[in-house]
Design a protein around this motif. Structure first.
Motif, PDB file in Angstrom:
ATOM      1  N   LEU A 129       0.831  -1.208   0.000  1.00  0.00           N
ATOM      2  CA  LEU A 129       0.000   0.000   0.000  1.00  0.00           C
ATOM      3  C   LEU A 129       0.867   1.260   0.000  1.00  0.00           C
ATOM      4  O   LEU A 129       0.580   2.227  -0.718  1.00  0.00           O
ATOM      5  CB  LEU A 129      -0.943   0.004   1.209  1.00  0.00           C
ATOM      6  N   ILE A 130       1.917   1.224   0.768  1.00  0.00           N
ATOM      7  CA  ILE A 130       2.815   2.384   0.811  1.00  0.00           C
ATOM      8  C   ILE A 130       3.424   2.605  -0.579  1.00  0.00           C
ATOM      9  O   ILE A 130       3.473   3.729  -1.086  1.00  0.00           O
ATOM     10  CB  ILE A 130       3.915   2.171   1.872  1.00  0.00           C
ATOM     11  N   ALA A 131       3.863   1.496  -1.185  1.00  0.00           N
ATOM     12  CA  ALA A 131       4.458   1.597  -2.528  1.00  0.00           C
ATOM     13  C   ALA A 131       3.421   2.107  -3.533  1.00  0.00           C
ATOM     14  O   ALA A 131       3.723   2.947  -4.394  1.00  0.00           O
ATOM     15  CB  ALA A 131       4.998   0.241  -2.963  1.00  0.00           C
ATOM     16  N   ALA A 132       2.189   1.614  -3.416  1.00  0.00           N
ATOM     17  CA  ALA A 132       1.136   2.014  -4.362  1.00  0.00           C
ATOM     18  C   ALA A 132       0.809   3.499  -4.237  1.00  0.00           C
ATOM     19  O   ALA A 132       0.615   4.202  -5.237  1.00  0.00           O
ATOM     20  CB  ALA A 132      -0.124   1.169  -4.120  1.00  0.00           C
ATOM     21  N   LYS A 133       0.774   3.986  -3.004  1.00  0.00           N
ATOM     22  CA  LYS A 133       0.485   5.414  -2.810  1.00  0.00           C
ATOM     23  C   LYS A 133       1.602   6.271  -3.388  1.00  0.00           C
ATOM     24  O   LYS A 133       1.360   7.286  -4.029  1.00  0.00           O
ATOM     25  CB  LYS A 133       0.289   5.707  -1.307  1.00  0.00           C
ATOM     26  N   LYS A 134       2.821   5.827  -3.167  1.00  0.00           N
ATOM     27  CA  LYS A 134       3.972   6.561  -3.707  1.00  0.00           C
ATOM     28  C   LYS A 134       3.907   6.572  -5.241  1.00  0.00           C
ATOM     29  O   LYS A 134       4.105   7.608  -5.887  1.00  0.00           O
ATOM     30  CB  LYS A 134       5.258   5.872  -3.216  1.00  0.00           C
ATOM     31  N   ALA A 135       3.619   5.406  -5.808  1.00  0.00           N
ATOM     32  CA  ALA A 135       3.587   5.276  -7.272  1.00  0.00           C
ATOM     33  C   ALA A 135       2.499   6.163  -7.870  1.00  0.00           C
ATOM     34  O   ALA A 135       2.735   6.907  -8.832  1.00  0.00           O
ATOM     35  CB  ALA A 135       3.366   3.812  -7.652  1.00  0.00           C
ATOM     36  N   ALA A 136       1.304   6.089  -7.301  1.00  0.00           N
ATOM     37  CA  ALA A 136       0.186   6.857  -7.863  1.00  0.00           C
ATOM     38  C   ALA A 136       0.406   8.360  -7.679  1.00  0.00           C
ATOM     39  O   ALA A 136       0.056   9.161  -8.551  1.00  0.00           O
ATOM     40  CB  ALA A 136      -1.127   6.420  -7.218  1.00  0.00           C
ATOM     41  N   VAL A 178       8.188   2.658  -9.891  1.00  0.00           N
ATOM     42  CA  VAL A 178       8.167   2.832  -8.433  1.00  0.00           C
ATOM     43  C   VAL A 178       7.849   1.506  -7.732  1.00  0.00           C
ATOM     44  O   VAL A 178       8.495   1.136  -6.747  1.00  0.00           O
ATOM     45  CB  VAL A 178       7.152   3.931  -8.012  1.00  0.00           C
ATOM     46  N   LEU A 179       6.860   0.785  -8.240  1.00  0.00           N
ATOM     47  CA  LEU A 179       6.499  -0.484  -7.584  1.00  0.00           C
ATOM     48  C   LEU A 179       7.693  -1.434  -7.558  1.00  0.00           C
ATOM     49  O   LEU A 179       7.967  -2.085  -6.553  1.00  0.00           O
ATOM     50  CB  LEU A 179       5.322  -1.149  -8.301  1.00  0.00           C
ATOM     51  N   GLN A 180       8.412  -1.488  -8.668  1.00  0.00           N
ATOM     52  CA  GLN A 180       9.542  -2.421  -8.720  1.00  0.00           C
ATOM     53  C   GLN A 180      10.703  -1.957  -7.839  1.00  0.00           C
ATOM     54  O   GLN A 180      11.410  -2.763  -7.260  1.00  0.00           O
ATOM     55  CB  GLN A 180       9.990  -2.627 -10.163  1.00  0.00           C
ATOM     56  N   ARG A 181      10.892  -0.639  -7.751  1.00  0.00           N
ATOM     57  CA  ARG A 181      11.945  -0.123  -6.873  1.00  0.00           C
ATOM     58  C   ARG A 181      11.592  -0.334  -5.401  1.00  0.00           C
ATOM     59  O   ARG A 181      12.433  -0.651  -4.579  1.00  0.00           O
ATOM     60  CB  ARG A 181      12.134   1.396  -7.077  1.00  0.00           C
ATOM     61  N   GLU A 182      10.312  -0.106  -5.069  1.00  0.00           N
ATOM     62  CA  GLU A 182       9.909  -0.163  -3.666  1.00  0.00           C
ATOM     63  C   GLU A 182       9.754  -1.595  -3.150  1.00  0.00           C
ATOM     64  O   GLU A 182       9.812  -1.833  -1.956  1.00  0.00           O
ATOM     65  CB  GLU A 182       8.572   0.578  -3.470  1.00  0.00           C
ATOM     66  N   LEU A 183       9.488  -2.516  -4.055  1.00  0.00           N
ATOM     67  CA  LEU A 183       9.218  -3.899  -3.629  1.00  0.00           C
ATOM     68  C   LEU A 183      10.158  -4.851  -4.365  1.00  0.00           C
ATOM     69  O   LEU A 183       9.717  -5.759  -5.077  1.00  0.00           O
ATOM     70  CB  LEU A 183       7.747  -4.254  -3.934  1.00  0.00           C
ATOM     71  N   PRO A 184      11.459  -4.656  -4.201  1.00  0.00           N
ATOM     72  CA  PRO A 184      12.402  -5.397  -5.036  1.00  0.00           C
ATOM     73  C   PRO A 184      12.386  -6.903  -4.808  1.00  0.00           C
ATOM     74  O   PRO A 184      12.740  -7.666  -5.690  1.00  0.00           O
ATOM     75  CB  PRO A 184      13.769  -4.801  -4.651  1.00  0.00           C
ATOM     76  N   SER A 185      11.944  -7.316  -3.636  1.00  0.00           N
ATOM     77  CA  SER A 185      12.032  -8.750  -3.345  1.00  0.00           C
ATOM     78  C   SER A 185      10.781  -9.504  -3.771  1.00  0.00           C
ATOM     79  O   SER A 185      10.693 -10.710  -3.612  1.00  0.00           O
ATOM     80  CB  SER A 185      12.268  -8.956  -1.854  1.00  0.00           C
ATOM     81  N   GLN A 186       9.786  -8.784  -4.300  1.00  0.00           N
ATOM     82  CA  GLN A 186       8.537  -9.463  -4.638  1.00  0.00           C
ATOM     83  C   GLN A 186       8.434  -9.709  -6.142  1.00  0.00           C
ATOM     84  O   GLN A 186       8.851  -8.879  -6.945  1.00  0.00           O
ATOM     85  CB  GLN A 186       7.344  -8.609  -4.184  1.00  0.00           C
ATOM     86  N   ALA A 187       7.838 -10.835  -6.483  1.00  0.00           N
ATOM     87  CA  ALA A 187       7.578 -11.118  -7.896  1.00  0.00           C
ATOM     88  C   ALA A 187       6.667 -10.006  -8.423  1.00  0.00           C
ATOM     89  O   ALA A 187       5.776  -9.546  -7.716  1.00  0.00           O
ATOM     90  CB  ALA A 187       6.892 -12.460  -8.024  1.00  0.00           C
ATOM     91  N   PHE A 188       6.912  -9.560  -9.645  1.00  0.00           N
ATOM     92  CA  PHE A 188       6.161  -8.412 -10.155  1.00  0.00           C
ATOM     93  C   PHE A 188       5.315  -8.809 -11.363  1.00  0.00           C
ATOM     94  O   PHE A 188       5.830  -9.286 -12.369  1.00  0.00           O
ATOM     95  CB  PHE A 188       7.132  -7.295 -10.549  1.00  0.00           C
ATOM     96  N   SER A 189       4.027  -8.607 -11.222  1.00  0.00           N
ATOM     97  CA  SER A 189       3.120  -8.848 -12.352  1.00  0.00           C
ATOM     98  C   SER A 189       2.174  -7.662 -12.438  1.00  0.00           C
ATOM     99  O   SER A 189       1.567  -7.273 -11.445  1.00  0.00           O
ATOM    100  CB  SER A 189       2.331 -10.139 -12.110  1.00  0.00           C
ATOM    101  N   LEU A 190       2.069  -7.078 -13.614  1.00  0.00           N
ATOM    102  CA  LEU A 190       1.258  -5.864 -13.779  1.00  0.00           C
ATOM    103  C   LEU A 190       0.309  -6.027 -14.958  1.00  0.00           C
ATOM    104  O   LEU A 190       0.723  -6.337 -16.079  1.00  0.00           O
ATOM    105  CB  LEU A 190       2.183  -4.665 -14.010  1.00  0.00           C
ATOM    106  N   VAL A 191      -0.971  -5.833 -14.676  1.00  0.00           N
ATOM    107  CA  VAL A 191      -1.992  -5.821 -15.726  1.00  0.00           C
ATOM    108  C   VAL A 191      -2.330  -4.352 -15.955  1.00  0.00           C
ATOM    109  O   VAL A 191      -2.949  -3.718 -15.101  1.00  0.00           O
ATOM    110  CB  VAL A 191      -3.279  -6.549 -15.264  1.00  0.00           C
ATOM    111  N   ALA A 192      -1.895  -3.790 -17.073  1.00  0.00           N
ATOM    112  CA  ALA A 192      -2.088  -2.352 -17.254  1.00  0.00           C
ATOM    113  C   ALA A 192      -2.621  -2.050 -18.648  1.00  0.00           C
ATOM    114  O   ALA A 192      -2.515  -2.870 -19.571  1.00  0.00           O
ATOM    115  CB  ALA A 192      -0.778  -1.612 -17.007  1.00  0.00           C
ATOM    116  N   GLU A 193      -3.184  -0.862 -18.777  1.00  0.00           N
ATOM    117  CA  GLU A 193      -3.910  -0.544 -20.006  1.00  0.00           C
ATOM    118  C   GLU A 193      -3.000  -0.374 -21.223  1.00  0.00           C
ATOM    119  O   GLU A 193      -3.338  -0.809 -22.317  1.00  0.00           O
ATOM    120  CB  GLU A 193      -4.737   0.733 -19.802  1.00  0.00           C
TER     121      GLU A 193
END
Ligand code: A2P
Ligand code: MG
Length: 471
Positions: A129-136, A178-193
């Protein structure tokens, strides 16, 4: 015992080594965060489970409850956090002489007392959530800059002819970055427009240059990330991180980098909408609405209406909060609790091509709503509804239109956590587990729990009446 400000740290012994893997600080605005490190073990039953706690007086709650606390905040931490904890403990003590603390475990759960990861650690999405707020928020800054100086040259035509601007792409790059920088240890999957196909064409070179500059300028002005400027190739690659298919397994971010592009181009409402799916369910959502007034849009105070820029955020079981994009303290929001349709007003799309104004007018009339519709663009409607600016939102796109998950994921949880409910026109919850599209063709209706039964009936009756002539 009654207390409020406390820090709980979870850990245990693994192979004879002390491992700290979680920290919760319900009043964490006051405490620094612990650093993310290892993932939690899949099962806590295999290790001893211990809890240390540090607390100061006042408030309510208890350590065990903190595990499940709706407000508890989590970080996964490695063994190095022990040192930080000691440091944290001493600084908290200095700042608050009333602090009670213990260096011994409060209690230990032996391996014979299995602790379900799902019911404790895995239920919190605080770091996301912190990462998402920063990103948005960062993406909103880029969009605001573009909207201010919007030139006709910023507008391109995608293959589907919908307007798209450098801001759509720039916003997607920033959120993904931002999401990838803030959450480097998590697998990253993004569904985006957006995807990079059109941008890779010869005629898009200038647009790509502009996007790259905008993104780099925004990152540099923010100052959080000390990175060398992204190249155009980096930008294309980052945009294409958004091509995930989503689905019912694992975690997927869901992003509409500019929801309501038409509103954006008109200088009206738009939103940066970011949600997180876990096993097909929306577990957090953030809506940045740069043009939404901080006060209710029904306010008569023109001065208040001029102050705009809202950030809504919601996490499963934690409520919905609104703060200003400038960083005011978050306040909890709640949907309107009116049961009386005569007191209710309703939102619908500004664009008649996006949602049938005549059908929503007929539904509102049948329900007994007296107020005229309030038409605004984008998921800003979900945000405004979550704080009670109106009581109902009706959306009925043309038959055959396939709703995308990024157009509703963030709004869905913002509403649900504010005490509202969003469903399809048949009353079924929205299903985000099917991939990039929502599997529905009836429309979407949103209101509070008390009004929903009457609204659903009005919707069903109106749909039947509408279908009659063609029978
Ligand atoms: N023909 C259409 N019917 C319904 N919704 C549409 C249509 N075309 C685009 N949209 C999407 O509807 C949403 C806006 O709805 P609203 O009318 O409530 O503002 C946006 O996500 C917009 O896409 P986009 O994100 O590209 O702007
Ligand atoms: Mg959209």
């Amino acid at each position: 015992m009654l207390w409020r400000h406390y820090l709980v740290v979870f850990g245990g012994m693994r192979s004879g080594q002390l491992v700290v893997f979680g920290g919760a600080s319900p009043s964490s605005n006051r405490f620094p965060y612990l650093i993310a490190g290892i993932s939690p073990p899949t099962s806590l039953s295999t290790i001893d489970f211990q809890i240390w706690y540090h607390m100061c007086k006042a408030g309510r709650g208890q350590c065990g409850r903190a595990l499940h606390s709706l407000e508890s905040r989590w970080e996964m931490v490695s063994i190095t956090a022990v040192a930080r904890l000691v440091h944290l403990n001493s600084s908290i003590k200095r700042s608050n002489p009333n602090l009670l603390s213990t260096t011994k475990p409060l209690f230990t759960l032996k391996s014979s007392s299995p602790v379900s990861v799902n019911s404790s650690i895995a239920m919190s999405y605080d770091d996301q959530l912190i990462a998402a707020k920063k990103a948005a928020s960062l993406a909103a800054r880029l969009c605001q800059k573009v909207q201010k100086g919007l030139l006709q040259s910023d507008v391109q035509s995608k293959s589907d002819k919908s307007p798209v601007t450098v801001a759509d792409y720039g916003s997607q790059v920033l959120v993904s970055f931002v999401l990838q920088r803030e959450l480097p240890s998590q697998a990253f999957s993004l569904v985006a427009e957006e995807d990079s196909r059109d941008l890779r064409k010869e005629e898009s070179q200038e647009t790509l240059r502009r996007i790259t500059k905008l993104v780099n300028d925004t990152i540099a002005n923010d100052g959080t990330y000390n990175v060398s400027p992204l190249s155009e190739a980096d930008v294309l690659t980052i945009i294409d991180c958004g091509t995930s298919e989503g689905g019912s397994n694992g975690q997927h971010w869901v992003l509409d980098p500019i929801d309501g592009t038409k509103g954006f181009l008109r200088g009206d409402q738009y939103a940066i909408a970011l949600g997180l799916l876990d096993e097909g369910k929306v577990v957090l959502g953030v809506l940045a609405c740069p043009n939404l007034p901080l006060e209710s849009i029904r306010s008569q105070d023109q001065h208040a209406l001029n102050k705009a820029g809202c950030l809504f955020s919601a996490q499963l079981s934690c409520g919905t909060y609104m703060e200003s994009l400038d960083g005011s303290p978050p306040v909890k929001v709640h949907v309107s609790d009116t049961e009386d349709p005569e007191e209710a007003s309703f939102f619908e799309s500004y664009e008649a091509a996006h949602s049938s104004h005549s059908l929503s007018g007929a539904i509102a009339k049948k329900l007994g709503v007296k107020a005229p519709p309030v038409r605004i663009d984008s998921q800003a409607k979900y945000g405004a509804l979550s704080r009670g600016d109106a009581a109902i939102y009706l959306r009925f796109p043309n038959k055959g239109y396939r709703e995308k998950i990024w157009d509703h994921a963030a709004g869905y949880i913002v509403i649900a956590e504010a005490g509202g409910v969003a469903s399809d026109a048949g009353g079924k919850p929205l299903d985000f587990s099917k991939g990039r599209y929502l599997d529905l063709d009836t429309g979407i209706i949103v209101t509070n729990r008390k009004l929903m039964p009457a609204l659903l009936k009005a919707v069903q009756d109106s749909l039947k009446e509408q279908a009659l002539p063609s029978l």
